[in-house]
Motif scaffolding. Structure first.
Motif, short mmCIF file in Angstrom:
data_model
loop_
_atom_site.label_atom_id
_atom_site.label_comp_id
_atom_site.label_asym_id
_atom_site.label_seq_id
_atom_site.Cartn_x
_atom_site.Cartn_y
_atom_site.Cartn_z
N ASN A 160 -5.23 38.81 5.93
CA ASN A 160 -3.96 38.21 6.34
C ASN A 160 -4.08 36.69 6.47
O ASN A 160 -3.20 35.95 6.03
CB ASN A 160 -3.52 38.82 7.68
N VAL A 161 -5.17 36.22 7.08
CA VAL A 161 -5.37 34.78 7.25
C VAL A 161 -5.50 34.09 5.89
O VAL A 161 -4.88 33.04 5.64
CB VAL A 161 -6.62 34.51 8.12
N ILE A 162 -6.30 34.67 5.00
CA ILE A 162 -6.51 34.07 3.68
C ILE A 162 -5.19 34.00 2.90
O ILE A 162 -4.85 32.97 2.31
CB ILE A 162 -7.57 34.86 2.89
N LEU A 163 -4.47 35.11 2.88
CA LEU A 163 -3.20 35.14 2.14
C LEU A 163 -2.17 34.19 2.75
O LEU A 163 -1.43 33.52 2.02
CB LEU A 163 -2.65 36.56 2.12
N ASN A 164 -2.13 34.12 4.09
CA ASN A 164 -1.21 33.18 4.73
C ASN A 164 -1.53 31.75 4.33
O ASN A 164 -0.63 30.95 4.04
CB ASN A 164 -1.29 33.33 6.25
N TYR A 165 -2.80 31.40 4.35
CA TYR A 165 -3.21 30.03 4.03
C TYR A 165 -2.81 29.66 2.60
O TYR A 165 -2.36 28.53 2.34
CB TYR A 165 -4.73 29.89 4.19
N ILE A 166 -2.94 30.61 1.67
CA ILE A 166 -2.62 30.34 0.27
C ILE A 166 -1.11 30.36 0.03
O ILE A 166 -0.53 29.43 -0.54
CB ILE A 166 -3.31 31.37 -0.65
N LEU A 167 -0.45 31.43 0.50
CA LEU A 167 0.94 31.65 0.14
C LEU A 167 1.91 30.76 0.91
O LEU A 167 2.96 30.38 0.37
CB LEU A 167 1.30 33.13 0.36
N ILE A 168 1.59 30.41 2.16
CA ILE A 168 2.48 29.52 2.92
C ILE A 168 2.57 28.17 2.24
O ILE A 168 3.64 27.55 2.19
CB ILE A 168 2.00 29.38 4.37
N LYS B 228 -0.22 38.02 14.88
CA LYS B 228 0.45 36.79 15.30
C LYS B 228 0.03 35.54 14.53
O LYS B 228 0.64 34.48 14.71
CB LYS B 228 0.19 36.55 16.79
N VAL B 229 -1.01 35.65 13.71
CA VAL B 229 -1.54 34.44 13.09
C VAL B 229 -0.52 33.80 12.15
O VAL B 229 -0.54 32.57 11.94
CB VAL B 229 -2.85 34.75 12.33
N ASP B 230 0.39 34.59 11.58
CA ASP B 230 1.35 34.03 10.64
C ASP B 230 2.24 32.99 11.31
O ASP B 230 2.48 31.91 10.75
CB ASP B 230 2.20 35.13 9.99
N GLN B 231 2.72 33.26 12.54
CA GLN B 231 3.59 32.31 13.23
C GLN B 231 2.84 31.04 13.60
O GLN B 231 3.39 29.94 13.53
CB GLN B 231 4.19 32.96 14.47
N VAL B 232 1.58 31.20 14.02
CA VAL B 232 0.78 30.02 14.37
C VAL B 232 0.52 29.16 13.14
O VAL B 232 0.64 27.93 13.18
CB VAL B 232 -0.55 30.44 15.02
N ALA C 156 5.52 36.38 4.86
CA ALA C 156 6.03 37.75 4.83
C ALA C 156 5.27 38.60 3.82
O ALA C 156 4.94 39.76 4.08
CB ALA C 156 7.52 37.74 4.52
N ILE C 157 4.98 38.02 2.66
CA ILE C 157 4.21 38.74 1.64
C ILE C 157 2.80 39.03 2.15
O ILE C 157 2.26 40.13 1.95
CB ILE C 157 4.16 37.93 0.33
N ALA C 158 2.21 38.05 2.83
CA ALA C 158 0.87 38.24 3.39
C ALA C 158 0.85 39.40 4.38
O ALA C 158 -0.07 40.23 4.38
CB ALA C 158 0.40 36.96 4.06
N THR C 159 1.87 39.47 5.23
CA THR C 159 1.95 40.57 6.20
C THR C 159 2.11 41.91 5.49
O THR C 159 1.47 42.90 5.86
CB THR C 159 3.14 40.35 7.15
N LEU C 160 2.95 41.96 4.47
CA LEU C 160 3.17 43.19 3.72
C LEU C 160 1.87 43.69 3.09
O LEU C 160 1.52 44.87 3.20
CB LEU C 160 4.24 42.96 2.65
N VAL C 161 1.14 42.80 2.44
CA VAL C 161 -0.11 43.18 1.79
C VAL C 161 -1.14 43.62 2.82
O VAL C 161 -1.85 44.63 2.64
CB VAL C 161 -0.65 42.01 0.94
N ALA C 162 -1.26 42.87 3.93
CA ALA C 162 -2.23 43.21 4.96
C ALA C 162 -1.93 44.56 5.60
O ALA C 162 -2.84 45.36 5.88
CB ALA C 162 -2.27 42.12 6.03
N GLN C 163 -0.65 44.85 5.85
CA GLN C 163 -0.27 46.14 6.42
C GLN C 163 -0.57 47.27 5.45
O GLN C 163 -1.03 48.35 5.86
CB GLN C 163 1.21 46.15 6.80
N ALA C 164 -0.28 47.06 4.18
CA ALA C 164 -0.57 48.08 3.17
C ALA C 164 -2.07 48.36 3.10
O ALA C 164 -2.51 49.51 2.98
CB ALA C 164 -0.03 47.64 1.81
N PHE C 165 -2.85 47.29 3.18
CA PHE C 165 -4.31 47.47 3.15
C PHE C 165 -4.80 48.21 4.37
O PHE C 165 -5.59 49.16 4.28
CB PHE C 165 -4.99 46.09 3.07
#
Length: 409
Positions: free
Chosen positions: A352-360, A214-218, A369-378
């Motif tokens: 996920n948090v790090i990628l969201n902070y950078i990519l958003i 849920k961190v992406d929406q927040v 969305a990219i952050a979620t994809l990478v985090a799920q793959a990991f």
């Protein structure tokens, strides 16, 4: 499964009309507040459920003592969580959301009575918990239809959502007291201390999972605008519709896994097949979303939601890895290495948090969305490549060999 599919379809259809009437901005406000509440909900539940089911099943304490102790402790946790949420919105997340939170946040007190569901499960009386859930769901559906016809106010919509939670609690409580004897409920301080201590690791694990999911929406709500949250929420709701099917498939085939384990057979072949089926289902959905969803989003939700198309095209591919991870971790459980799940979730949440902070900041909601994809793959795959024992990674690689399904009879 039929009940879940009916709820999924009806809920999705109603959500389309709600999203169209609200528009991305208002729809985003509701989803932003709901995402924050999901974090507070974990604190109220506190990981008690698993421990309570075990204690009720083993009868380590009288049933009345267990039920009442959980209710009392959760009342204290709910009050603290509700105050914490108010402080977060007032000082940090945005005062414009406070009134919506004051209404929706009251649902935290409904989770206090989830202990009734655990009692129903132990007594093989699940139908009463399902009945309460169905009454609440269809009541909320009726209220949403009334809202769509008569109102256009976020606060009224929030009250309707809250009312459905209270309906479920009311039905649960009535069924519990009708089926349970009338012996005196008792609070046990020693059991409360034991319960909190035993549940702390589960609380940390559940909180990490919510951060991961849920961190992406927040972060979008904090870094961008409510409109962006609304667009992203619609995209996520569509791309995650397929998640139900891998879970249902895994649950249906899980008895075969346990039977194979008991009989000394190679249960990993069954896990491999489950993983390949799940990946195939999610892959087909990702392909459908990639090629057809841009047209359908505009047609169904309207032109205001057109920016969500690219998010769906990216986010839907995360489902392929969700399919690989859903219900296929029995190898780790059978070998009693559950800590791997915890480490996996922590690493994925941090990533996920790090990628969201950078990519958003760079590409907006597409970055989330990219952050979620990478985090799920990991989480579903790459994490196991870093372990010393490569057998877990090897098994998960075979989940993606979906063409093997065609060659099997």
């Amino acid at each position: 499964m039929g009940d879940s599919i009916i709820k999924l379809v009806i809920g999705f259809i109603i959500s389309i009309f709600v999203a169209r009437i609200f528009g991305p901005a208002k729809f985003g406000q509701i989803n932003y507040v709901a995402a924050v509440i999901s974090f507070l909900q974990v604190f109220v539940i506190f990981g008690f459920d698993t421990i309570v089911r075990k204690d009720l099943g083993l009868e380590t304490y009288p049933e009345n003592t267990i039920v009442n102790t959980v209710i009392v402790v959760r009342w204290g946790l709910a009050i603290l969580a509700y105050i914490l949420g108010f402080c977060l919105f007032y000082f940090y997340l945005g005062r414009t959301y406070i009134f919506i939170y004051l209404i929706l946040g009251l649902e935290l007190f409904c989770y206090i009575y989830d202990v009734y569901k655990q009692w129903f499960q132990i007594k093989s009386l699940n139908k009463y918990a399902v009945l309460a859930s169905q009454i609440a769901f269809f009541s909320l559906t009726a209220l949403k239809i009334i809202y769509l016809c008569l109102f256009d106010n976020l606060n009224i919509y929030s009250l309707f959502i809250l009312f459905s939670f209270f309906i479920e609690v009311f039905v649960l409580r009535c069924n519990f007291h009708r089926l349970k004897d009338n012996s005196v409920l008792k609070f046990d301080g020693d059991y409360a201390k034991k319960l909190v201590k035993a549940s702390l690791p589960l609380l940390l694990n559940n909180f990490t999972i919510v951060i991961y999911m849920k961190v992406d929406q927040v972060m979008i709500g904090k870094m961008l605008t409510p409109k962006d949250v609304g667009l992203y929420s619609v995209a996520v709701a569509i791309s995650e519709m397929v998640y139900f099917f891998p879970m249902a498939m895994s649950n249906a085939l899980y008895p075969k896994v346990t039977d194979a384990k008991k009989n000394g057979e190679d249960y990993k072949k069954i896990l491999e097949r489950i993983g390949q089926i799940n990946v195939s289902i999610c892959l087909l959905w990702a392909l459908f979303c990639t090629f057809f969803m841009p047209f359908l989003i505009v047609l169904v939700y309207g032109e205001n939601y057109e920016p969500a198309c690219r998010v769906i095209q990216i986010h839907s591919w995360a489902g392929v890895f969700v399919g690989a991870s859903t219900g296929t971790g029995s190898d780790i459980i059978f070998e009693e290495k559950q800590k791997l799940f915890f480490y996996d979730t922590i690493c994925a949440a941090v990533l996920n948090v790090i990628l969201n902070y950078i990519l958003i900041r760079i590409i907006g909601i597409n970055g989330a969305a990219i952050a979620t994809l990478v985090a799920q793959a990991f989480s579903a795959w790459l994490f196991f490549a870093f372990l010393r024992d490569k057998k877990y990674f090897s098994l998960r690689c075979r989940y993606f060999l979906i063409f093997n399904l065609i060659r099997r009879k």
